[in-house]
Design an enzyme around this catalytic site. Structure first.
Site, short mmCIF file in Angstrom:
data_model
loop_
_atom_site.label_atom_id
_atom_site.label_comp_id
_atom_site.label_asym_id
_atom_site.label_seq_id
_atom_site.Cartn_x
_atom_site.Cartn_y
_atom_site.Cartn_z
N GLY A 38 0.83 -1.20 0.00
CA GLY A 38 0.00 0.00 0.00
C GLY A 38 0.86 1.25 0.00
O GLY A 38 1.94 1.27 -0.58
N CYS A 39 0.38 2.29 0.66
CA CYS A 39 1.09 3.56 0.71
C CYS A 39 2.51 3.39 1.22
O CYS A 39 2.73 2.90 2.33
CB CYS A 39 0.32 4.51 1.62
SG CYS A 39 1.21 6.00 2.06
#
Length: 216
Positions: A38-39
């Site tokens: 993810g981020c």
């Protein structure tokens, strides 16, 4: 980035995440693994706090150099994932131990091509390996976690051979530490760091340790 994301393992004690049955032999010098969860702001923050991790650089992998920039990657059409390039001292922390934290705190490995409200292949869960030995360790640990039933859903983490790593722009490096009051960091990275300090306090660098950690 969206402003919400699941924090895996919030109600799962450390003991539910087994120590890896398979690991790499301890080599001389520094080792490296590239991880996507993810981020990259949040994954970077978690892994950089671990004792034995010497550097973490946010960047992109899985696509070409021509589109390895934040604006293009955020479109979800370039094939890249947001990744972190982790360099570590295997005399202090092994690949298996890094994976244990990656799968328990850094992200939710059961989500396919997303993390919470961050949706797209650029937010996929993946391990970009350089050697077959690394791949075998990761495969073995995923099987181990699935067999243990740590999550109610199967792990969706992809294994991809690393062709190239492209560093992200300077504004994305060490983002969480430089921007602790940014809304996304407060909503997503901060809870992960709290979880990390709670169940992995003995694996943290001294500057990240907290008093009276819960070792559940």
């Amino acid at each position: 980035m969206s402003d919400a994301c699941n924090v895996p393992g919030l109600s799962v004690p450390r003991s539910r995440f087994p120590a890896p049955e398979r690991d790499l032999p301890e080599p001389a010098g520094e080792s490296r693994i590239v991880l996507a969860g993810g981020c990259f702001w949040c994954v970077e923050a978690v892994l950089l706090a671990l004792d034995g991790v010497t550097s973490v650089e946010s960047g992109y992998a899985g696509g070409s150099s021509e589109t390895a920039n934040y604006q293009a990657v955020c479109s979800g059409t370039t094939g890249h994932a947001e990744v972190v390039d982790v360099h570590y001292n295997p005399a202090k922390i092994s690949l298996g131990e890094l994976l244990r934290v990656f799968f328990s705190v850094a992200h939710d490995p059961t989500q396919l091509n997303r993390q919470g409200n961050d949706i797209g292949t650029q937010y996929r869960s993946a391990v970009f390996y350089e050697t077959d030995e690394q791949k075998q360790v990761v495969e073995a640990y995923i099987r181990q976690l699935d067999a243990a039933g740590v999550y109610s859903d199967p792990i969706a983490t992809a294994l991809e051979r690393l062709a190239a790593f492209y560093p992200a722009e300077a504004s994305h490096q060490n983002f969480a530490a430089r921007n602790p009051w940014q809304p996304y960091i407060m909503a997503v990275a901060a809870p992960k760091m709290e979880k990390l300090a709670s169940i992995w306090a003995d694996r943290l660098k001294p500057e990240f340790s907290q008093d009276d950690p819960d070792q559940a």
